[in-house]
Design an enzyme around this catalytic site. Structure first.
Site, PDB file in Angstrom:
ATOM      1  N   PRO A  69       0.866  -1.349   0.122  1.00  0.00           N
ATOM      2  CA  PRO A  69       0.008   0.037  -0.018  1.00  0.00           C
ATOM      3  C   PRO A  69       0.822   1.242  -0.096  1.00  0.00           C
ATOM      4  O   PRO A  69       0.476   2.285  -0.684  1.00  0.00           O
ATOM      5  CB  PRO A  69      -0.844  -0.032   1.243  1.00  0.00           C
ATOM      6  CG  PRO A  69      -0.945  -1.777   1.353  1.00  0.00           C
ATOM      7  CD  PRO A  69       0.227  -2.091   0.961  1.00  0.00           C
ATOM      8  N   LYS A  78     -17.674  -8.061  -8.811  1.00  0.00           N
ATOM      9  CA  LYS A  78     -17.685  -6.619  -8.958  1.00  0.00           C
ATOM     10  C   LYS A  78     -18.407  -5.923  -8.026  1.00  0.00           C
ATOM     11  O   LYS A  78     -18.141  -4.866  -7.398  1.00  0.00           O
ATOM     12  CB  LYS A  78     -18.378  -6.169 -10.509  1.00  0.00           C
ATOM     13  CG  LYS A  78     -17.544  -6.589 -11.525  1.00  0.00           C
ATOM     14  CD  LYS A  78     -16.146  -5.644 -11.400  1.00  0.00           C
ATOM     15  CE  LYS A  78     -16.326  -4.283 -11.938  1.00  0.00           C
ATOM     16  NZ  LYS A  78     -15.021  -3.376 -11.975  1.00  0.00           N
ATOM     17  N   ASN A 105     -11.301  -7.818  -8.982  1.00  0.00           N
ATOM     18  CA  ASN A 105     -12.413  -7.062  -8.880  1.00  0.00           C
ATOM     19  C   ASN A 105     -12.724  -6.990  -7.153  1.00  0.00           C
ATOM     20  O   ASN A 105     -13.363  -5.777  -6.947  1.00  0.00           O
ATOM     21  CB  ASN A 105     -13.519  -7.593  -9.344  1.00  0.00           C
ATOM     22  CG  ASN A 105     -13.364  -7.930 -10.801  1.00  0.00           C
ATOM     23  OD1 ASN A 105     -12.564  -7.060 -11.616  1.00  0.00           O
ATOM     24  ND2 ASN A 105     -14.122  -8.630 -11.526  1.00  0.00           N
ATOM     25  N   TYR A 126     -18.615 -12.863 -12.394  1.00  0.00           N
ATOM     26  CA  TYR A 126     -18.274 -11.373 -12.495  1.00  0.00           C
ATOM     27  C   TYR A 126     -19.033 -10.459 -11.748  1.00  0.00           C
ATOM     28  O   TYR A 126     -18.388  -9.332 -11.207  1.00  0.00           O
ATOM     29  CB  TYR A 126     -18.324 -11.096 -13.983  1.00  0.00           C
ATOM     30  CG  TYR A 126     -18.033  -9.509 -14.469  1.00  0.00           C
ATOM     31  CD1 TYR A 126     -16.613  -9.377 -14.370  1.00  0.00           C
ATOM     32  CD2 TYR A 126     -18.911  -8.741 -15.161  1.00  0.00           C
ATOM     33  CE1 TYR A 126     -16.267  -7.794 -14.721  1.00  0.00           C
ATOM     34  CE2 TYR A 126     -18.687  -7.479 -15.169  1.00  0.00           C
ATOM     35  CZ  TYR A 126     -17.253  -7.098 -14.982  1.00  0.00           C
ATOM     36  OH  TYR A 126     -17.309  -5.700 -15.492  1.00  0.00           O
TER      37      TYR A 126
END
Length: 298
Positions: free
Chosen positions: A41, A127, A73, A123
């Site tokens: 980070p 997401k 994602n 997906y």
């Protein structure tokens, strides 16, 4: 403004960077080989420290398994959030979500942002997890952020893993290597039964541009739909793409090997009234223009 675009080399990222530069913004992209998923980070924070906004256009969609989708994602936006938490002055995070986060829509109606998401694909599920992480941080006051929940994107450069990108690639090959005169080529596709909302990638880029310029107080913690607001049948869209190409092609729909059709939603249409209200945005390119420009680029 100083805008950091993550996933700048991708389909969406390329058009977003172009729109921002044309609007006079300074776009910062990560160096080649920089892996957001594995980077510490602190290293990510160093790149975004002077940004006014960070646009996350990175992620995994086509030709990826569920683990790869989770990594791209979910884990990626979580790592970005941890990096932003290290900054004294935190830029707005614009997360590009997907209409697939909603799951099944209601036939004949547009899906509003107040609809409770119920995704049915890996997906869509991954997401949604990424979007929720950004929204939770924004609503807790930890990180200003907004989610643009985007419909099916088309236009120049559409990825070959998508339906329209795949069809375009095959049409381009047929244009270069035509078959026997007077004999239509067969285009074999899985069953085309769904209705979809298609939005031009350049309209998506315009929506991102409007978002980074919006009042943080108004958009922070919001989900904003970005689409055409109209559902069209995928068979009609493919037929329109073939018609625009002018090539003799016959569509043959066939069930995939194993007899298991793709698990997906039959109807997707977004209500885009919130985008008009908060961003002053509305789609400007027609589907016909998107398809023509898609073919021209191929």
């Amino acid at each position: 403004m100083n805008i950091v675009v993550l996933g700048a080399a991708g389909f969406l990222g390329t058009h977003i960077c172009r729109a921002l530069v044309e609007a006079g913004d300074r776009v910062v992209t990560l160096p080649a080989g920089f892996d957001l998923v594995t980077a510490e980070p602190e290293k990510i924070a160093a790149f975004v420290a002077k940004a006014d906004a960070v646009v996350n256009a990175a992620g995994r969609a086509w030709k990826a398994n569920e683990h790869q989708m989770y990594t791209g994602n979910v884990e990626l936006p979580l790592r970005v959030l941890r990096a932003l938490a290290l900054l004294d002055r935190r830029p707005t995070l614009v997360q590009l979500g997907s209409s697939h986060e909603y799951g099944p829509g209601t036939g004949g109606a547009g899906t509003h942002e107040s609809t409770e998401p119920a995704p049915v694909t890996p997906y869509g599920r991954t997401k949604l997890l990424g979007s929720r992480a950004v929204l939770d941080a924004a609503r807790e006051g930890a990180q200003p952020g907004v989610v643009l929940r985007i419909a099916n994107v088309c236009g120049p450069g559409t990825p070959p893993g998508s339906l329209l990108g795949s069809v375009t690639g095959r049409l381009a090959r047929l244009a270069r290597e035509p078959g026997p005169a007077g004999v239509p080529a067969e285009l074999r596709l899985p069953p085309l039964h769904a209705w979809r909302d298609f939005v031009d990638v350049r309209d998506v880029a315009d929506a991102v541009l409007a978002t980074v310029r919006a009042d943080d107080v108004e958009v922070a913690g919001q989900v904003i739909n970005i689409g055409s607001g109209v559902a069209v049948h995928t068979r009609d869209v493919v037929g329109q793409l073939i018609a625009v190409s002018g090539l003799p092609v016959r569509i043959v729909e066939e069930t995939p090997a194993g007899g298991q059709p793709r698990v997906d939603t039959e109807w997707q249409q977004l209500d885009v009234s919130r985008a008009a209200e908060l961003l002053g945005w509305e789609p400007r390119r027609s589907l016909d223009q998107s398809l023509r420009d898609l073919l021209a680029a191929a």
